[in-house]
Design a protein around this motif. Structure first.
Motif, PDB file in Angstrom:
ATOM      1  N   GLU A  54     -33.158 -17.135 -47.420  1.00  0.00           N
ATOM      2  CA  GLU A  54     -33.130 -15.624 -46.995  1.00  0.00           C
ATOM      3  C   GLU A  54     -32.811 -14.708 -46.646  1.00  0.00           C
ATOM      4  O   GLU A  54     -32.141 -13.870 -46.373  1.00  0.00           O
ATOM      5  CB  GLU A  54     -34.549 -14.925 -47.260  1.00  0.00           C
ATOM      6  N   GLN A  55     -33.321 -15.211 -45.229  1.00  0.00           N
ATOM      7  CA  GLN A  55     -32.274 -14.794 -44.106  1.00  0.00           C
ATOM      8  C   GLN A  55     -30.876 -15.024 -43.463  1.00  0.00           C
ATOM      9  O   GLN A  55     -29.484 -14.059 -43.678  1.00  0.00           O
ATOM     10  CB  GLN A  55     -32.817 -15.656 -42.930  1.00  0.00           C
ATOM     11  N   LEU A  56     -30.368 -16.002 -44.427  1.00  0.00           N
ATOM     12  CA  LEU A  56     -28.985 -16.725 -44.790  1.00  0.00           C
ATOM     13  C   LEU A  56     -27.936 -16.777 -46.527  1.00  0.00           C
ATOM     14  O   LEU A  56     -26.821 -16.284 -45.843  1.00  0.00           O
ATOM     15  CB  LEU A  56     -28.864 -17.960 -44.648  1.00  0.00           C
ATOM     16  N   ARG A  57     -29.097 -15.354 -46.995  1.00  0.00           N
ATOM     17  CA  ARG A  57     -28.073 -14.993 -47.769  1.00  0.00           C
ATOM     18  C   ARG A  57     -27.099 -13.837 -48.340  1.00  0.00           C
ATOM     19  O   ARG A  57     -27.354 -13.364 -47.434  1.00  0.00           O
ATOM     20  CB  ARG A  57     -29.286 -14.398 -48.835  1.00  0.00           C
ATOM     21  N   GLY A  58     -26.070 -14.326 -48.368  1.00  0.00           N
ATOM     22  CA  GLY A  58     -24.821 -12.915 -48.200  1.00  0.00           C
ATOM     23  C   GLY A  58     -24.191 -13.894 -46.788  1.00  0.00           C
ATOM     24  O   GLY A  58     -22.934 -13.083 -46.813  1.00  0.00           O
ATOM     25  N   HIS A  59     -24.378 -14.785 -45.869  1.00  0.00           N
ATOM     26  CA  HIS A  59     -23.870 -14.937 -44.620  1.00  0.00           C
ATOM     27  C   HIS A  59     -22.681 -16.372 -45.603  1.00  0.00           C
ATOM     28  O   HIS A  59     -22.681 -16.696 -46.360  1.00  0.00           O
ATOM     29  CB  HIS A  59     -24.310 -15.896 -44.153  1.00  0.00           C
ATOM     30  N   ARG A  60     -21.768 -16.233 -44.662  1.00  0.00           N
ATOM     31  CA  ARG A  60     -20.100 -17.210 -45.279  1.00  0.00           C
ATOM     32  C   ARG A  60     -20.706 -18.311 -45.372  1.00  0.00           C
ATOM     33  O   ARG A  60     -20.232 -18.698 -45.644  1.00  0.00           O
ATOM     34  CB  ARG A  60     -19.151 -16.661 -44.253  1.00  0.00           C
ATOM     35  N   PHE A  61     -21.189 -18.655 -44.130  1.00  0.00           N
ATOM     36  CA  PHE A  61     -21.320 -20.624 -44.047  1.00  0.00           C
ATOM     37  C   PHE A  61     -22.443 -20.563 -44.386  1.00  0.00           C
ATOM     38  O   PHE A  61     -23.871 -19.823 -43.914  1.00  0.00           O
ATOM     39  CB  PHE A  61     -21.064 -20.957 -41.926  1.00  0.00           C
ATOM     40  N   GLN A  62     -22.911 -21.382 -45.073  1.00  0.00           N
ATOM     41  CA  GLN A  62     -24.350 -22.256 -45.287  1.00  0.00           C
ATOM     42  C   GLN A  62     -24.289 -23.359 -45.540  1.00  0.00           C
ATOM     43  O   GLN A  62     -23.502 -23.719 -45.018  1.00  0.00           O
ATOM     44  CB  GLN A  62     -23.834 -21.776 -47.104  1.00  0.00           C
ATOM     45  N   PRO A  63     -25.992 -23.700 -45.204  1.00  0.00           N
ATOM     46  CA  PRO A  63     -25.884 -25.281 -44.881  1.00  0.00           C
ATOM     47  C   PRO A  63     -26.143 -25.486 -46.873  1.00  0.00           C
ATOM     48  O   PRO A  63     -25.408 -25.423 -47.186  1.00  0.00           O
ATOM     49  CB  PRO A  63     -27.139 -25.830 -44.467  1.00  0.00           C
ATOM     50  N   ASP A  64     -25.158 -27.569 -46.339  1.00  0.00           N
ATOM     51  CA  ASP A  64     -24.870 -28.094 -47.576  1.00  0.00           C
ATOM     52  C   ASP A  64     -27.083 -28.233 -48.770  1.00  0.00           C
ATOM     53  O   ASP A  64     -26.959 -28.032 -49.578  1.00  0.00           O
ATOM     54  CB  ASP A  64     -24.650 -29.485 -47.723  1.00  0.00           C
ATOM     55  N   ARG A  65     -27.858 -28.427 -48.005  1.00  0.00           N
ATOM     56  CA  ARG A  65     -29.742 -28.001 -48.124  1.00  0.00           C
ATOM     57  C   ARG A  65     -30.064 -27.554 -47.130  1.00  0.00           C
ATOM     58  O   ARG A  65     -29.558 -27.471 -46.262  1.00  0.00           O
ATOM     59  CB  ARG A  65     -29.845 -29.417 -48.508  1.00  0.00           C
ATOM     60  N   ILE A  66     -31.785 -27.065 -47.556  1.00  0.00           N
ATOM     61  CA  ILE A  66     -32.228 -26.581 -46.456  1.00  0.00           C
ATOM     62  C   ILE A  66     -33.842 -27.322 -47.153  1.00  0.00           C
ATOM     63  O   ILE A  66     -34.344 -27.611 -48.440  1.00  0.00           O
ATOM     64  CB  ILE A  66     -32.581 -25.296 -47.039  1.00  0.00           C
ATOM     65  N   VAL A  67     -33.942 -28.120 -45.913  1.00  0.00           N
ATOM     66  CA  VAL A  67     -35.675 -28.664 -45.968  1.00  0.00           C
ATOM     67  C   VAL A  67     -36.279 -27.020 -45.324  1.00  0.00           C
ATOM     68  O   VAL A  67     -36.324 -27.536 -44.363  1.00  0.00           O
ATOM     69  CB  VAL A  67     -36.079 -29.971 -45.434  1.00  0.00           C
ATOM     70  N   ARG A  68     -37.820 -26.932 -46.281  1.00  0.00           N
ATOM     71  CA  ARG A  68     -38.545 -26.711 -45.573  1.00  0.00           C
ATOM     72  C   ARG A  68     -39.546 -26.928 -45.704  1.00  0.00           C
ATOM     73  O   ARG A  68     -40.336 -27.414 -46.250  1.00  0.00           O
ATOM     74  CB  ARG A  68     -39.207 -24.967 -46.499  1.00  0.00           C
ATOM     75  N   GLN A  69     -40.678 -26.696 -44.498  1.00  0.00           N
ATOM     76  CA  GLN A  69     -41.544 -27.066 -44.024  1.00  0.00           C
ATOM     77  C   GLN A  69     -42.509 -26.055 -43.398  1.00  0.00           C
ATOM     78  O   GLN A  69     -42.207 -24.903 -42.622  1.00  0.00           O
ATOM     79  CB  GLN A  69     -41.134 -28.319 -43.011  1.00  0.00           C
ATOM     80  N   GLU A  70     -43.652 -26.084 -43.279  1.00  0.00           N
ATOM     81  CA  GLU A  70     -44.653 -25.477 -42.106  1.00  0.00           C
ATOM     82  C   GLU A  70     -44.183 -25.239 -40.589  1.00  0.00           C
ATOM     83  O   GLU A  70     -43.944 -26.868 -40.581  1.00  0.00           O
ATOM     84  CB  GLU A  70     -45.958 -25.713 -42.666  1.00  0.00           C
ATOM     85  N   ASN A  71     -44.526 -24.442 -40.202  1.00  0.00           N
ATOM     86  CA  ASN A  71     -44.442 -24.014 -38.617  1.00  0.00           C
ATOM     87  C   ASN A  71     -44.641 -25.396 -37.882  1.00  0.00           C
ATOM     88  O   ASN A  71     -45.871 -24.965 -37.265  1.00  0.00           O
ATOM     89  CB  ASN A  71     -44.528 -22.378 -37.896  1.00  0.00           C
ATOM     90  N   ARG A  72     -44.222 -26.664 -37.674  1.00  0.00           N
ATOM     91  CA  ARG A  72     -44.752 -27.426 -36.610  1.00  0.00           C
ATOM     92  C   ARG A  72     -44.037 -27.592 -35.208  1.00  0.00           C
ATOM     93  O   ARG A  72     -44.506 -28.891 -34.543  1.00  0.00           O
ATOM     94  CB  ARG A  72     -44.774 -28.611 -37.698  1.00  0.00           C
ATOM     95  N   GLY A  73     -43.013 -27.385 -35.300  1.00  0.00           N
ATOM     96  CA  GLY A  73     -42.207 -27.030 -34.045  1.00  0.00           C
ATOM     97  C   GLY A  73     -40.861 -28.501 -33.974  1.00  0.00           C
ATOM     98  O   GLY A  73     -40.692 -28.803 -34.900  1.00  0.00           O
ATOM     99  N   LEU A  74     -40.063 -28.027 -32.654  1.00  0.00           N
ATOM    100  CA  LEU A  74     -38.824 -28.389 -32.615  1.00  0.00           C
ATOM    101  C   LEU A  74     -38.633 -30.393 -33.351  1.00  0.00           C
ATOM    102  O   LEU A  74     -37.847 -30.299 -34.033  1.00  0.00           O
ATOM    103  CB  LEU A  74     -38.701 -28.551 -31.921  1.00  0.00           C
ATOM    104  N   LEU A  75     -39.474 -30.861 -32.655  1.00  0.00           N
ATOM    105  CA  LEU A  75     -38.995 -32.234 -32.610  1.00  0.00           C
ATOM    106  C   LEU A  75     -40.033 -32.783 -34.199  1.00  0.00           C
ATOM    107  O   LEU A  75     -38.783 -33.821 -34.943  1.00  0.00           O
ATOM    108  CB  LEU A  75     -40.493 -32.926 -31.940  1.00  0.00           C
ATOM    109  N   PHE A  76     -41.134 -32.209 -34.759  1.00  0.00           N
ATOM    110  CA  PHE A  76     -41.023 -32.821 -36.437  1.00  0.00           C
ATOM    111  C   PHE A  76     -40.421 -32.295 -36.736  1.00  0.00           C
ATOM    112  O   PHE A  76     -39.718 -32.023 -37.933  1.00  0.00           O
ATOM    113  CB  PHE A  76     -42.764 -31.631 -36.902  1.00  0.00           C
ATOM    114  N   ALA A  77     -39.421 -30.646 -36.989  1.00  0.00           N
ATOM    115  CA  ALA A  77     -38.080 -30.275 -37.545  1.00  0.00           C
ATOM    116  C   ALA A  77     -37.157 -31.014 -37.595  1.00  0.00           C
ATOM    117  O   ALA A  77     -36.364 -31.711 -38.553  1.00  0.00           O
ATOM    118  CB  ALA A  77     -37.674 -29.119 -37.062  1.00  0.00           C
TER     119      ALA A  77
END
Length: 240
Positions: A54-77
Motif C-alpha cells: 500500500e505504501q509503495l503503490r503509485g511510486h515509480r520504482f517497485q521491487p520485483d516481489r514483496i514478502v510480508r511477515q509479522e514484525n520480527r526485526g531486521l535479522l529475521f527479515a
C-alpha cells in the motif's frame, strides 16, 4: 516450445519497515545497477502499517516481489529474504542505502571468475537528496584487502550492504548456524551473519572500486542508537 526460465544472476533483499520516504532512492539505485544482469529485488515487509504494498503503490520504482511477515526485526527479515532468494548470488540492502551503478556487474563478474563465495568493495557516503551528484560522495572508506573469511568477518566487518554472497554457500550456513538467530541481534543483523560465517572456509575476493554507498539523511537510522547496537554486539560476541 518455451525454454527453461533463466534464474536471476542476483537477488537483492531489502528489509523494509515504514521506510516509504527513503526506499525509492534505494530501489532507483538497484534499477540503474542492473546493467543487463537478471536481478530479482525482494522487499521483505517486516509488518509495516499500512503494508509496504500500500505504501509503495503509485511510486515509480517497485521491487520485483514483496514478502510480508509479522514484525520480527531486521535479522529475521534478512533470513526471510534469503529463503526466498532464487539468484546465484545475494545482496542484503537496507532501505535507506544505495549501490553504485557498477556494483552488481563488478562483483558478480569477479565472483564467477574467481569461483568466490563472498566479494566486497570499498565504501562511501552520499546524501540521499544529492545522490545524482558525483561530487556528493564523501567519507571514503578503504576496506582492508584480505582473502581470509575470518579476517573479513571478524576484523574488517564491511558495511551491511557491501558483501555479495553466493546464495548456496550462505544458505548452507544459516540452515545449521554456529549459534541460532535471536531477536537480541536484530539491530546488528549483519554481525550475526558475519560471526556465523567467520569459522567456515570461503573463497573471498575484494573488488576494486567504491561500489557501496551509505545513504545519509535526516531520518532515523539504527546507527543513531549506540546503546542498542552495543548491547546487541555484546550478545553476538558472547554467543560466538
Amino acid at each position: 516450445m518455451t525454454g527453461t526460465p533463466r534464474l536471476p544472476d542476483l537477488s537483492v533483499v531489502v528489509p523494509y519497515f515504514n521506510r516509504e520516504a527513503t526506499v525509492q532512492a534505494t530501489l532507483e539505485s538497484v534499477e540503474f545497477a542492473k546493467r543487463g544482469l537478471n536481478v530479482d529485488t525482494i522487499l521483505v515487509d517486516d509488518g509495516s502499517t499500512p503494508s509496504a504494498e500500500e505504501q509503495l503503490r503509485g511510486h515509480r520504482f517497485q521491487p520485483d516481489r514483496i514478502v510480508r511477515q509479522e514484525n520480527r526485526g531486521l535479522l529475521f527479515a534478512r533470513l526471510a529474504g534469503l529463503s526466498a532468494a532464487a539468484g546465484e548470488f545475494v545482496l542484503f540492502l537496507d532501505s535507506d542505502d544505495l549501490v553504485g551503478p557498477d556494483k552488481f556487474v563488478a562483483q558478480v563478474s569477479a565472483m564467477r571468475a574467481g569461483k568466490a563465495d563472498v566479494s566486497y568493495t570499498d565504501c562511501a557516503q552520499v546524501e540521499l537528496a544529492q545522490r545524482h551528484d558525483p561530487a556528493g560522495l564523501h567519507s571514503l572508506e578503504v576496506t582492508e584487502d584480505t582473502a581470509e573469511s575470518a579476517v573479513l568477518f571478524v576484523r574488517v566487518q564491511p558495511a551491511p550492504h557491501c558483501p555479495v554472497f553466493r546464495t548456496s554457500w550462505l544458505r548452507g550456513l544459516v540452515e545449521a548456524p554456529l549459534f541460532p538467530p535471536s531477536p537480541l541481534y536484530n539491530s546488528v543483523a549483519e554481525i550475526w551473519f558475519y560471526h556465523v560465517a567467520a569459522p567456515v572456509p570461503a573463497t573471498v575476493v575484494k573488488v576494486p572500486g567504491t561500489h557501496t554507498l551509505v545513504g545519509s539523511h535526516a531520518g532515523e537510522r539504527l546507527t543513531n542508537h549506540w546503546e542498542r547496537l552495543g548491547v546487541a554486539s555484546l550478545a553476538v560476541m558472547e554467543a560466538f
